[in-house]
Design a protein around this motif. Sequence first.
Motif, PDB file in Angstrom:
ATOM      1  N   ASP A   1       0.934  -1.255  -0.046  1.00 44.65           N
ATOM      2  CA  ASP A   1      -0.043  -0.187  -0.102  1.00 44.65           C
ATOM      3  C   ASP A   1       0.928   1.274   0.176  1.00 44.65           C
ATOM      4  N   ALA A   2       2.038   1.111   0.785  1.00 51.03           N
ATOM      5  CA  ALA A   2       2.831   2.374   0.809  1.00 51.03           C
ATOM      6  C   ALA A   2       3.417   2.818  -0.632  1.00 51.03           C
TER       7      ALA A   2
ATOM      8  N   GLU B   1       2.396   1.901  -3.380  1.00 52.65           N
ATOM      9  CA  GLU B   1       1.377   2.373  -4.307  1.00 52.65           C
ATOM     10  C   GLU B   1       0.927   3.649  -4.317  1.00 52.65           C
ATOM     11  N   LYS B   2       0.616   4.277  -2.867  1.00 52.64           N
ATOM     12  CA  LYS B   2       0.521   5.674  -2.747  1.00 52.64           C
ATOM     13  C   LYS B   2       1.845   6.565  -3.000  1.00 52.64           C
ATOM     14  N   ALA B   3       2.915   6.174  -2.684  1.00 50.48           N
ATOM     15  CA  ALA B   3       4.049   6.843  -3.065  1.00 50.48           C
ATOM     16  C   ALA B   3       4.236   7.115  -4.737  1.00 50.48           C
TER      17      ALA B   3
ATOM     18  N   ALA C   1       1.762   7.059  -6.887  1.00 47.63           N
ATOM     19  CA  ALA C   1       0.539   7.541  -7.233  1.00 47.63           C
ATOM     20  C   ALA C   1       0.972   9.267  -6.819  1.00 47.63           C
ATOM     21  N   PHE C   2       1.543   9.711  -5.817  1.00 43.81           N
ATOM     22  CA  PHE C   2       2.039  10.711  -5.402  1.00 43.81           C
ATOM     23  C   PHE C   2       2.978  11.399  -6.528  1.00 43.81           C
TER      24      PHE C   2
ATOM     25  N   ILE D   1       5.444   9.055   3.714  1.00 42.67           N
ATOM     26  CA  ILE D   1       4.105   8.086   4.088  1.00 42.67           C
ATOM     27  C   ILE D   1       4.193   7.935   5.527  1.00 42.67           C
TER      28      ILE D   1
ATOM     29  N   ILE E   1       0.928  11.370   3.857  1.00 40.07           N
ATOM     30  CA  ILE E   1      -0.090  10.295   3.219  1.00 40.07           C
ATOM     31  C   ILE E   1      -0.097   9.114   4.062  1.00 40.07           C
TER      32      ILE E   1
ATOM     33  N   THR F   1      -0.779   5.405   5.604  1.00 36.03           N
ATOM     34  CA  THR F   1      -0.972   4.098   4.895  1.00 36.03           C
ATOM     35  C   THR F   1      -1.360   3.278   6.292  1.00 36.03           C
TER      36      THR F   1
END
Length: 300
Positions: A127-128, A130-132, A134-135, A148, A263, A265
């Motif tokens: 998850d971490a 994927e979020k990084a 996307a940012f 994160i 962000i 996680t």
Amino acid sequence: MQPTLLILAAGMASRYGSLKQIQKFGPSGETIVDYSIYDAIRAGFGKIVFIIRKEFATEFKEIFEPKLKGKVATDYVFQEMGAYMQGFELPADRTKPWGTAHAVLCAKDAINEPFAVINADDFYGRDAFEKAAAFLKNDVNASTYALIGYELGKTVSEHGSVSRGVCEVDENSNLASITERTKIALEDGKIQFEHADGTKEELSPATSVSMNFFAFHPSVFSLSERLFQNFLEKHRSEAKSEFFIPLVVDQFIGDGGGVVNVIPTTAQWFGVTYKEDAPGVQASLNALVEAGEYPNNLWK
């Protein structure tokens, strides 16, 4: 443009004695960093840059090149004590590298695109990444960085105290400050932080903490270079002083350079702070493999 992942691995050999003994946790002998690289590739990172010590370059490449060849671009950067000192003399008694922000600065010539920074020996979770990613693909710019944020309760050890960067987050989900707390421990089911005077304060398991997973625009290099000069002016004669990433991030916010999004996680962090943590890490990874989160052999 695909983002790059910068992995801070210059301290690995000193902790493990030799790179040949990098601890294997996965069912097919994977190290923790193997899982981070696997997660980064599937999240859309296009290049992996390792910060390492020059004397371990050959061994390091022998470990990672066969696994990663054809899967992702790789590069290797050396954290050398004299790098970016520009006119300052290296203190004769200095044996310790200059810290994480100096390590990032050493990658200046290898990275021209948005990038994330992680520690080599921490497991951050899918998850971490994927979020990084996307940012870094959609939101990063010269005045917007990110970190994160992990839930403190998912980052403590049952085997002793830990150090964590406790984040103060404003109403816009931006970082107001990071405070390094060195003695955070589980006591009677509660998370306690011990102040210098011995008094203790309870922290909520939901407290946002930094595990050194940052997302940067390449503009951070020129900022770090300038701040490293300031740091050397004040602290170069202190044998154990270190130039840490949170110092750069705090200055970036404080000087009005921009904002750092926090962000969140939900990922479970794990790492080996104490040798007693190792069986738990192994069990956690096996459980993730059994649940289908990761293949039995990452690089097959």
